[in-house]
Motif scaffolding. Structure first.
Motif, PDB file in Angstrom:
ATOM      1  N   THR A   3       0.817  -1.206   0.000  1.00  0.00           N
ATOM      2  CA  THR A   3       0.000   0.000   0.000  1.00  0.00           C
ATOM      3  C   THR A   3       0.849   1.254   0.000  1.00  0.00           C
ATOM      4  OG1 THR A   3      -0.131  -0.251   2.384  1.00  0.00           O
ATOM      5  CG2 THR A   3      -2.005  -1.027   1.099  1.00  0.00           C
ATOM      6  N   THR A   4       2.047   1.215   0.561  1.00  0.00           N
ATOM      7  CA  THR A   4       2.896   2.402   0.571  1.00  0.00           C
ATOM      8  C   THR A   4       3.638   2.594  -0.738  1.00  0.00           C
ATOM      9  OG1 THR A   4       4.612   1.080   1.642  1.00  0.00           O
ATOM     10  CG2 THR A   4       3.222   2.430   3.057  1.00  0.00           C
ATOM     11  N   ASP A   5       3.537   1.645  -1.670  1.00  0.00           N
ATOM     12  CA  ASP A   5       4.187   1.773  -2.969  1.00  0.00           C
ATOM     13  C   ASP A   5       3.248   2.318  -4.034  1.00  0.00           C
ATOM     14  OD1 ASP A   5       5.974  -1.299  -2.435  1.00  0.00           O
ATOM     15  OD2 ASP A   5       6.599   0.769  -2.054  1.00  0.00           O
ATOM     16  N   PRO A  22      -7.276  -0.159   1.450  1.00  0.00           N
ATOM     17  CA  PRO A  22      -7.572  -1.552   1.830  1.00  0.00           C
ATOM     18  C   PRO A  22      -7.664  -1.751   3.342  1.00  0.00           C
ATOM     19  CG  PRO A  22      -5.838  -1.454   0.164  1.00  0.00           C
ATOM     20  CD  PRO A  22      -6.029  -0.058   0.658  1.00  0.00           C
ATOM     21  N   LEU A  23      -6.829  -1.039   4.088  1.00  0.00           N
ATOM     22  CA  LEU A  23      -6.846  -1.178   5.543  1.00  0.00           C
ATOM     23  C   LEU A  23      -8.062  -0.490   6.152  1.00  0.00           C
ATOM     24  CD1 LEU A  23      -3.045  -0.603   6.070  1.00  0.00           C
ATOM     25  CD2 LEU A  23      -4.275  -2.739   6.478  1.00  0.00           C
ATOM     26  N   GLU A  28     -13.135  -1.438   9.068  1.00  0.00           N
ATOM     27  CA  GLU A  28     -14.595  -1.320   9.051  1.00  0.00           C
ATOM     28  C   GLU A  28     -15.246  -2.690   9.218  1.00  0.00           C
ATOM     29  OE1 GLU A  28     -16.281   0.657   5.734  1.00  0.00           O
ATOM     30  OE2 GLU A  28     -15.930   2.636   6.590  1.00  0.00           O
ATOM     31  N   ALA A  29     -14.716  -3.680   8.507  1.00  0.00           N
ATOM     32  CA  ALA A  29     -15.267  -5.029   8.608  1.00  0.00           C
ATOM     33  C   ALA A  29     -15.045  -5.613  10.001  1.00  0.00           C
ATOM     34  CB  ALA A  29     -14.632  -5.931   7.552  1.00  0.00           C
ATOM     35  N   LEU A  30     -13.944  -5.240  10.634  1.00  0.00           N
ATOM     36  CA  LEU A  30     -13.633  -5.743  11.969  1.00  0.00           C
ATOM     37  C   LEU A  30     -14.551  -5.143  13.033  1.00  0.00           C
ATOM     38  CD1 LEU A  30     -11.740  -7.262  13.969  1.00  0.00           C
ATOM     39  CD2 LEU A  30     -10.273  -5.223  13.925  1.00  0.00           C
ATOM     40  N   LEU A  31     -14.726  -3.824  13.007  1.00  0.00           N
ATOM     41  CA  LEU A  31     -15.491  -3.150  14.058  1.00  0.00           C
ATOM     42  C   LEU A  31     -17.000  -3.197  13.827  1.00  0.00           C
ATOM     43  CD1 LEU A  31     -13.316  -0.002  14.829  1.00  0.00           C
ATOM     44  CD2 LEU A  31     -13.412  -2.176  16.042  1.00  0.00           C
ATOM     45  N   ARG A  32     -17.442  -3.195  12.571  1.00  0.00           N
ATOM     46  CA  ARG A  32     -18.871  -3.279  12.240  1.00  0.00           C
ATOM     47  C   ARG A  32     -19.697  -2.272  13.035  1.00  0.00           C
ATOM     48  NH1 ARG A  32     -19.825  -9.854  12.162  1.00  0.00           N
ATOM     49  NH2 ARG A  32     -17.893 -10.383  11.100  1.00  0.00           N
ATOM     50  N   VAL A 188      -0.511   4.004   7.166  1.00  0.00           N
ATOM     51  CA  VAL A 188      -0.682   2.558   6.996  1.00  0.00           C
ATOM     52  C   VAL A 188      -0.380   1.837   8.308  1.00  0.00           C
ATOM     53  CG1 VAL A 188       0.319   0.523   5.877  1.00  0.00           C
ATOM     54  CG2 VAL A 188      -0.281   2.531   4.515  1.00  0.00           C
ATOM     55  N   GLN A 189       0.711   2.202   8.955  1.00  0.00           N
ATOM     56  CA  GLN A 189       1.086   1.556  10.214  1.00  0.00           C
ATOM     57  C   GLN A 189       0.040   1.799  11.302  1.00  0.00           C
ATOM     58  OE1 GLN A 189       4.927   3.295  10.909  1.00  0.00           O
ATOM     59  NE2 GLN A 189       6.000   1.874   9.539  1.00  0.00           N
TER      60      GLN A 189
END
Length: 226
Positions: A3-5, A22-23, A28-32, A188-189
């Motif tokens: 993603t950083t490239d 993407p992250l 979003e999918a994790l926390l819902r 990203v990190q």
């Protein structure tokens, strides 16, 4: 390609949005946050933000130039999360604390540009909190005075504060390619660290329904904004 490239953008904010996309979708999918929110699950999410921010805010402040520290101090949100934890009498959560502490190893906040890239993630998340707050009031009767201070944040000032941040980030880290790259890497990190922090929530929520669709700017009621 990582993603950083991603191809270089001439403006910082579009590049940050692209390199973290993407992250953003993953958290979003994790926390819902747009799904029905049991109070116990809300408490764990709140605890996760509190544990993360206690460490992260200190590191960001240290990385910013001294001239920007008063500006940053005026927008810190860890005290809001602490107020909510007290108001709701939420129990300690050793798993969330351990995950938040472990996640810090992912973050390299060694320059002002990196600090601003990391700030992009948390500053953006404040936008979606304005969507989540009325949902929590309707479902659980929570208010900014009792239980939603963190997600309510600065209320009506949130949009203006986001615009101010965007302008400052462009001015401070948008002109130099090395600064833009450092900001993107830190953003990203930061997403990766938050995903690691909230892993215990995801493990406990596998039976919850999928969140409803939301706008690309606010995310799933505001985990993070793009």
């Amino acid at each position: 390609m990582t993603t950083t490239d991603a191809p270089i953008a001439t403006e910082l904010l579009p590049r940050l949005r692209r390199c973290t996309a993407p992250l953003h979708d993953e958290i979003e999918a994790l926390l819902r946050l747009g799904a029905p929110m049991p109070l116990a699950r809300y408490g764990r999410i709140l605890r996760g933000f509190h544990e993360f921010l206690q460490l992260w805010e200190q590191r960001v402040r240290h990385a910013l130039p001294e001239s920007l520290r008063p500006w940053f101090d005026a927008r810190r949100r860890a005290p809001f999360a602490a107020r909510d934890l007290t108001a709701l009498a939420l129990p300690d959560d050793p798993a969330m604390r351990a995950a938040a502490r472990a996640s810090q190893h992912r973050l390299r906040l060694d320059t002002p540009a990196a600090a601003l890239g990391s700030l992009y993630v948390l500053e953006g998340s404040a936008l979606g909190g304005q969507v989540l707050t009325p949902m929590l009031q309707a479902r659980h009767g929570l208010t900014p005075e009792h239980g939603t201070a963190y997600f309510h944040g600065f209320g009506a000032r949130t949009g203006a504060m986001w615009r101010e941040f965007r302008q400052l980030a462009e001015a401070q880290a948008g002109a130099d390619e090395a600064d833009r790259a450092a900001a993107c890497r830190a953003a990203v990190q930061t997403f990766q660290a938050l995903i690691e922090t909230f892993a215990p929530v995801g493990h406990a929520a596998s039976d919850l329904p999928t969140a409803t669709a939301t706008s690309p700017d606010t995310g799933a009621a505001g985990a993070t904004a793009r």
